[in-house]
Scaffold this active site. Structure first.
Site, PDB file in Angstrom:
ATOM      1  CG  ASP A  97      -3.166  -0.570   2.587  1.00  0.00           C
ATOM      2  OD1 ASP A  97      -3.402   0.412   3.320  1.00  0.00           O
ATOM      3  OD2 ASP A  97      -3.296  -1.744   2.961  1.00  0.00           O
ATOM      4  CE  LYS A 125      -5.287  -4.202   5.418  1.00  0.00           C
ATOM      5  NZ  LYS A 125      -4.089  -3.330   5.540  1.00  0.00           N
TER       6      LYS A 125
END
Length: 286
Positions: free
Chosen positions: A117, A80
């Site tokens: 997110d 990520k």
């Protein structure tokens, strides 16, 4: 797009869009079930594929997949942060959080990196605690990893007046305060229970309490009844943290909805349809 790519595209009547999730390992990911449900439900052409990718192969994989018909990817641990260095375009929120979970392979050959997110976290609370008003009181966040950074950024955007944060390694919480500013108050791990006093939003953003991980041992005596309490962990769905909070009169929201909602923006970009997050999707993923 090069002439060669133009020619290869013209020779195909219509390219079936491909997307997927990359990580190392990847077997734990629920994303294939999630996107597969939507593709089937809306009867859309396309495939979503889980792909184990070693860190040393990441750059080569990102260069190759668009040539194979991939329109984008979800990204999970440990890639990520690394994908930010390899992307051509990085959204402000991905840059602020320091991680990306969604890649779009654009028609002009550029890789666009985003982080959904925080969007997923907020959408989950709005859907499952419709009376939640973040501006009415302090928020308390347990943890200071990548997920916590997304939570902090999104809560500040939604207008929390104060954001309290604690982490077992205080340095990481101090770093988040240095980046996100004056509304943040850092608590030592030993004082974590104290930061819950008067908080109207409480978040476990650690992996503690997850199956196979150590339990979360933060005393909840100071929790205010009526606070909205959520746990990013969704295995188990009802963590001890949520069970205890519910027993103290708090409104609880489990972590599965964040996973479901964060997937929606990517799906829409790749497959051309905004999907619904509903009970049928939850059931399919569970």
């Amino acid at each position: 797009m090069t002439d060669a790519q133009d020619a290869s595209t013209e020779s195909l009547p219509s390219q079936t869009p491909l997307a997927g999730v990359i990580g190392w390992p990847i077997s734990q990911s629920r994303s294939p079930r999630l996107h597969g449900h939507w593709l089937s439900r809306y009867d859309l052409p396309g495939h979503y594929i889980p792909m184990p990718v070693r860190p040393e192969d990441l750059q080569e994989v990102l260069q190759t997949l668009p040539k194979l018909g991939f329109v984008g990817l979800n990204v999970t641990i440990p890639h990520k942060e690394a994908v930010l260095q390899l992307a051509d375009v990085v959204t402000d929120r991905a840059s602020l959080i320091g991680a990306a979970n969604t890649l779009i392979f654009r028609d002009d050959g550029k890789i666009h990196a985003d982080n959904t997110d925080g969007y997923g976290f907020i959408a989950n609370l709005v859907q499952n605690a419709p009376d939640w008003q973040p501006e009415r009181g302090a928020a308390a966040v347990i943890g200071a990893g990548g997920a916590a950074r997304a939570v902090v950024a999104s809560l500040l955007e939604r207008g929390v007046p104060e954001l309290r944060i604690t982490n077992r390694t205080r340095l990481r919480a101090d770093q988040i305060k240095a980046e996100f500013g004056a509304k943040l108050v850092v608590y030592d791990w030993a004082q974590a229970g104290n930061m819950l006093e008067g908080a109207t939003t409480v978040v476990n953003a650690t992996s503690m309490g997850m199956v196979g991980k150590p339990p979360l041992r933060v005393p909840l005596d100071a929790l205010s009844p009526g606070a909205v309490v959520t746990d990013l962990v969704y295995t188990p769905l009802m963590t001890d943290f949520l069970t205890d909070a519910q027993a103290r009169g708090c409104q609880i929201v489990d972590g599965l909805g964040m996973l479901l909602h964060q997937a929606a923006p990517g799906f829409e970009r790749w497959f051309g349809r905004r999907p619904e997050v509903d009970a049928a999707l939850r059931q399919a993923v569970l």
